[in-house]
Design an enzyme around this catalytic site. Structure first.
Site, PDB file in Angstrom:
ATOM      1  NE  ARG A   1      36.519 -34.249  17.182  1.00  0.00           N
ATOM      2  CZ  ARG A   1      36.710 -32.931  17.271  1.00  0.00           C
ATOM      3  NH1 ARG A   1      36.594 -32.307  18.437  1.00  0.00           N
ATOM      4  NH2 ARG A   1      37.006 -32.222  16.199  1.00  0.00           N
TER       5      ARG A   1
ATOM      6  CD  GLU B   1      29.875 -34.503  19.637  1.00  0.00           C
ATOM      7  OE1 GLU B   1      29.900 -33.560  18.833  1.00  0.00           O
ATOM      8  OE2 GLU B   1      30.773 -34.740  20.428  1.00  0.00           O
TER       9      GLU B   1
ATOM     10  CG  HIS C   1      31.461 -30.507  19.788  1.00  0.00           C
ATOM     11  ND1 HIS C   1      31.810 -31.670  19.151  1.00  0.00           N
ATOM     12  CD2 HIS C   1      32.581 -29.731  19.744  1.00  0.00           C
ATOM     13  CE1 HIS C   1      33.068 -31.599  18.728  1.00  0.00           C
ATOM     14  NE2 HIS C   1      33.552 -30.421  19.076  1.00  0.00           N
TER      15      HIS C   1
END
Ligand code: DGY
Length: 325
Positions: free
Chosen positions: A237, A266, A285
């Site tokens: 993360r 994000e 991601h």
């Protein structure tokens, strides 16, 4: 009467059919402002929620007095307030295991792409700038035989160690809460303190979850311990890392490169300084983002939700304290 499920992620026709058979489904297919308004409207009737990539805090969940279960289509559960859910006895489930191998593949893709400068050099070819054989200024660095450092030796860390040890002949060192003798035996891996790992690894790979304890774990002090030749990989993360400190370490040549699949915010801002750096490979991601794995994750989430709504303990229950048999 069928239970009400609020779905904030599109599922395959097969999984939709399974849900429709047993529940009343409301689909929010976009988490834009309209979608969020629709979600707020539907929460008061919801018994179950299924989706991903949405921070579900008390402010939203207080709107759902009848909520019994949330099935997250992710292994990470940093979008949820687990104490709050447990207090309300809302069962939270996730989708571990089915994404382990794919996420480790993503980690290795970033290791190879950064070490061999794949994106930068492919862009050079695409831009018509391949006019002569490449020389030392375009050379990368070897992956095989280099030391693989893994921070967080859970399922994904192990799958990364397996690739490094068996596939690339890499010595594996790792840091985690506690030493893992079985991992050490399988991959000839050696436990290190965090500072030792940062000093010794050629590739420093983050695979640990975001928690209050890991937030900001890697900052200026930690980058200063890494070697100028080392490469930093993050598939966990973004918030585990102080992004400003990472940008500084990369800009000042304190580390060689970074392969990043996750970011503090994000989607990553278009004007992020990270995108100005040739020694950064940034992906959106995509850790588990393959057709097969996302379908397996969605199937797992549907199984978990239907079990919970039927009064059974879901296989991947996260907040086990919320379960009273
Ligand atoms: C996960 O499953 O946690 C992935 O990172 C997607 O959020």
């Amino acid at each position: 009467m069928k239970k009400q499920v609020l779905l904030y992620k599109k599922l395959s026709p097969l999984l939709m059919a399974r849900l429709h058979e047993q529940t009343e489904v409301t689909l929010i297919d976009n988490l834009n402002a309209d979608g969020l308004a629709k979600l707020r409207d539907a929460l008061p009737r919801a018994h179950g929620l299924l989706g991903a990539s949405l921070k579900l805090d008390a402010g939203l969940l207080d709107l759902a007095p009848d909520l019994e279960a949330i099935a997250s289509v992710s292994v990470g559960v940093d979008n949820y307030d687990i104490d709050y859910l447990t207090e309300r006895r809302i069962l939270l489930s996730n989708t571990p295991d089915v994404l382990t191998e794919t996420t480790a593949d993503t980690g290795f893709a970033l290791i190879l792409a950064t070490a061999r400068r794949v994106v930068e050099l492919a862009n050079m070819v695409r831009a018509g700038q391949w006019t002569r054989n490449v020389g030392p200024t375009q050379f990368g660095t070897d992956v095989h035989g280099k030391t693989l450092g893994i921070i967080g030796m859970g399922r994904i860390g192990e799958a990364l160690a397996q690739r490094g040890h068996f596939g690339f002949g890499m010595p594996v060192i790792y840091h985690s809460h506690t030493p893992k003798p079985a991992v050490e035996q399988r991959f000839n891996a050696q436990y290190r303190s965090l500072p030792e790992l940062l000093q010794q690894a050629d590739f420093v790979c983050l695979t640990l979850p975001l928690t209050a304890e890991t937030e900001g774990l890697i900052g200026a002090k930690q980058f200063a311990l890494m070697r100028r030749e080392s490469i930093f990989i993050n598939i966990s993360r973004g918030k585990v890392v102080d992004e400003a400190a990472l940008i500084q370490a990369l800009s000042e040549g304190q580390i060689r490169a970074a392969g990043l699949d996750v970011f503090e915010r994000e989607p990553l801002n278009h004007d992020s300084p990270l995108l100005q750096l040739n020694n950064v490979v940034a992906t959106p991601h995509i850790g588990s983002a393959t057709h097969e794995t996302r379908e397996a994750m969605a199937t797992c989430a549907v199984d978990n939700l239907l079990a919970a709504l039927a009064g059974e303990r879901p296989k991947n229950l996260v907040n086990t304290k919320a379960w009273k048999a």
